[in-house]
Design a protein around this motif. Structure first.
Motif, mmCIF file in Angstrom:
data_model
loop_
_atom_site.group_PDB
_atom_site.id
_atom_site.type_symbol
_atom_site.label_atom_id
_atom_site.label_comp_id
_atom_site.label_asym_id
_atom_site.label_seq_id
_atom_site.Cartn_x
_atom_site.Cartn_y
_atom_site.Cartn_z
ATOM 1 N N VAL A 46 -11.139 -0.751 9.195
ATOM 2 C CA VAL A 46 -10.146 -1.830 9.346
ATOM 3 C C VAL A 46 -8.733 -1.249 9.354
ATOM 4 O O VAL A 46 -7.926 -1.553 10.239
ATOM 5 N N THR A 47 -8.420 -0.380 8.388
ATOM 6 C CA THR A 47 -7.031 0.088 8.295
ATOM 7 C C THR A 47 -6.695 1.136 9.360
ATOM 8 O O THR A 47 -5.594 1.146 9.892
ATOM 9 N N ASP A 48 -7.660 1.988 9.699
ATOM 10 C CA ASP A 48 -7.359 3.064 10.663
ATOM 11 C C ASP A 48 -7.570 2.655 12.111
ATOM 12 O O ASP A 48 -6.925 3.207 12.997
ATOM 13 N N ASN A 49 -8.509 1.755 12.354
ATOM 14 C CA ASN A 49 -8.945 1.568 13.751
ATOM 15 C C ASN A 49 -8.798 0.164 14.311
ATOM 16 O O ASN A 49 -9.145 -0.061 15.469
ATOM 17 N N LEU A 50 -8.341 -0.782 13.495
ATOM 18 C CA LEU A 50 -8.133 -2.129 14.059
ATOM 19 C C LEU A 50 -6.654 -2.334 14.332
ATOM 20 O O LEU A 50 -5.803 -1.947 13.523
ATOM 21 N N GLY B 79 -4.304 -8.006 13.497
ATOM 22 C CA GLY B 79 -4.945 -9.221 14.015
ATOM 23 C C GLY B 79 -6.335 -8.957 14.583
ATOM 24 O O GLY B 79 -7.053 -9.888 14.947
ATOM 25 N N GLY B 80 -6.725 -7.677 14.646
ATOM 26 C CA GLY B 80 -8.040 -7.331 15.200
ATOM 27 C C GLY B 80 -9.172 -7.774 14.277
ATOM 28 O O GLY B 80 -8.966 -8.018 13.084
ATOM 29 N N VAL C 22 -5.088 -8.255 8.719
ATOM 30 C CA VAL C 22 -4.087 -9.314 8.728
ATOM 31 C C VAL C 22 -2.659 -8.838 8.877
ATOM 32 O O VAL C 22 -1.801 -9.599 9.271
ATOM 33 N N GLY C 23 -2.345 -7.603 8.515
ATOM 34 C CA GLY C 23 -0.941 -7.218 8.641
ATOM 35 C C GLY C 23 -0.776 -5.726 8.689
ATOM 36 O O GLY C 23 -1.637 -4.991 8.256
ATOM 37 N N VAL C 24 0.361 -5.298 9.193
ATOM 38 C CA VAL C 24 0.654 -3.870 9.227
ATOM 39 C C VAL C 24 0.920 -3.435 7.790
ATOM 40 O O VAL C 24 1.610 -4.118 7.040
ATOM 41 N N GLY C 25 0.353 -2.323 7.401
ATOM 42 C CA GLY C 25 0.615 -1.784 6.068
ATOM 43 C C GLY C 25 -0.001 -2.617 4.969
ATOM 44 O O GLY C 25 0.392 -2.526 3.813
ATOM 45 N N HIS C 26 -0.961 -3.458 5.309
ATOM 46 C CA HIS C 26 -1.637 -4.266 4.299
ATOM 47 C C HIS C 26 -2.353 -3.344 3.317
ATOM 48 O O HIS C 26 -3.156 -2.523 3.698
ATOM 49 N N GLU C 27 -1.969 -3.455 2.045
ATOM 50 C CA GLU C 27 -2.511 -2.519 1.061
ATOM 51 C C GLU C 27 -3.796 -3.057 0.459
ATOM 52 O O GLU C 27 -3.940 -4.250 0.228
ATOM 53 N N LEU C 28 -4.706 -2.145 0.163
ATOM 54 C CA LEU C 28 -5.907 -2.554 -0.550
ATOM 55 C C LEU C 28 -5.491 -2.806 -1.999
ATOM 56 O O LEU C 28 -4.745 -2.030 -2.590
ATOM 57 N N SER C 29 -5.966 -3.915 -2.576
ATOM 58 C CA SER C 29 -5.421 -4.342 -3.859
ATOM 59 C C SER C 29 -5.951 -3.583 -5.077
ATOM 60 O O SER C 29 -5.248 -3.361 -6.024
ATOM 61 N N VAL C 30 -7.199 -3.225 -5.073
ATOM 62 C CA VAL C 30 -7.739 -2.487 -6.221
ATOM 63 C C VAL C 30 -8.575 -1.344 -5.666
ATOM 64 O O VAL C 30 -8.849 -1.285 -4.483
ATOM 65 N N SER C 31 -8.964 -0.448 -6.571
ATOM 66 C CA SER C 31 -9.761 0.667 -6.060
ATOM 67 C C SER C 31 -11.137 0.158 -5.642
ATOM 68 O O SER C 31 -11.625 -0.856 -6.138
#
Ligand SMILES: C[S@@+](CC[C@H](N)C(=O)[O-])C[C@H]1O[C@@H](n2cnc3c(N)ncnc32)[C@H](O)[C@@H]1O
Length: 209
Positions: A122-126, A129-130, A193-202
Motif C-alpha cells: 500500500v505505502t510503496d506501490n499504490l 487513492g489507489g 488514503v493520503g500521501v505520507g499516511h503514517e502507520l499508527s502502531v507497530s
C-alpha cells in the motif's frame, strides 16, 4: 522444488476458477480504462484477461510471481499482450512503481508476514487513492481445509474471518473500505488514503495486542 514451480504445468487443470466468479470478485475494484494494475501472485495469469478487459488494450499490466515456472506459463499465454512479467517475492523484494490498483487473487494465505507485506504494498506501490484487493472465489472454511492438507508441501496460513483481518489492518493505520465473505468468496478492499499516511502502531502491536 518449490510447490508452485512443481504445480505450474498442471495448475490450470487442477485449479479451474469459474469465469463469472473471477469477473465478479474483480469488479469490487471498479477498474476503469487506463488504470495501471499490479497483479501479485499472478500464477499462470488467470486474472490477466479480466484485468485487460477493464483497463483497455493499451495500459501496461504488471504481473508478479515468485515462482519462475508459474511466471513462464503466464508469459507464454499472454506474450505480446502488454503484460510486464516480474519474478519477485513480494515479502522480500521491493517492487518499483505505483499503481492505481493492486490485485492479490488467491495468494494472501501464502504470506508469512501478511500485515507487513500488505502495508508495504500500500505505502510503496499504490498511488494516492489507489485500491488493493485481497480476493478468493472460495469461502474461508473451504480454503483453510485445503491449506491445512497442503501444509507439508507449501507454506499456508489459515485465513482469519474477514472482519478480524480488517481490524488487524485498521490497527496499523491501513484503510479498509470494505470486506466480506460467504461460502463462495472472501475479500478485503483497502485504499491508500493520503500521501505520507503514517502507520499508527507497530505491526507486532497490532497483531499481538
Ligand atoms: C495459489 S497460487 C494462485 C495463482 C493465481 N493467482 C491463480 O489463482 O491461479 C499462489 C501464487 O502466488 C505466488 N506467490 C506465493 N507467495 C508469493 C510471494 N511472496 N511473492 C510473489 N508471489 C507469491 C505463488 O508462486 C503462486 O503462483
Amino acid at each position: 522444488m518449490n510447490f508452485f514451480d512443481e504445480m505450474a504445468g498442471v495448475w490450470d487443470r487442477t485449479s479451474r476458477p469459474d469465469a463469472d466468479r473471477l469477473g465478479n470478485i474483480l469488479s469490487i475494484l471498479h477498474l476503469s480504462e487506463g488504470e495501471k494494475v499490479l497483479d501479485v501472485g499472478t500464477g499462470t495469469g488467470v486474472m490477466i484477461p479480466f484485468i485487460r478487459e477493464r483497463v483497455g488494450p493499451y495500459t501496461p499490466i504488471v504481473a508478479v510471481d515468485s515462482s519462475e515456472k508459474m511466471l513462464r506459463e503466464a508469459s507464454w499465454r499472454y506474450a505480446g499482450e502488454g503484460v510486464h512479467f516480474i519474478q519477485a517475492d513480494v515479502e522480500r523484494d521491493r517492487l518499483a512503481g505505483r499503481f492505481d490498483a493492486i490485485v492479490l487473487y488467491s495468494v494472501f494465505p501464502h504470506f508469512r508476514y501478511p500485515v507487513d507485506t500488505i502495508a508495504r504494498l500500500v505505502t510503496d506501490n499504490l498511488c494516492c487513492g489507489g485500491r488493493l484487493l485481497i480476493a478468493h472465489t472460495q469461502g474461508r472454511k473451504h480454503l483453510n481445509q485445503i491449506h491445512e492438507r497442503l501444509l507439508s508441501r507449501v507454506f499456508s496460513r489459515q485465513l482469519l474471518p474477514a472482519a478480524e483481518q480488517a481490524a488487524q489492518f485498521t490497527r496499523v493505520g491501513l484503510t479498509v473500505t470494505s470486506f466480506g465473505e460467504t461460502d463462495d468468496y472472501y475479500y478485503l478492499l483497502l485504499q491508500r488514503v493520503g500521501v505520507g499516511h503514517e502507520l499508527s502502531v507497530s505491526i507486532a502491536e497490532a497483531i499481538y495486542g
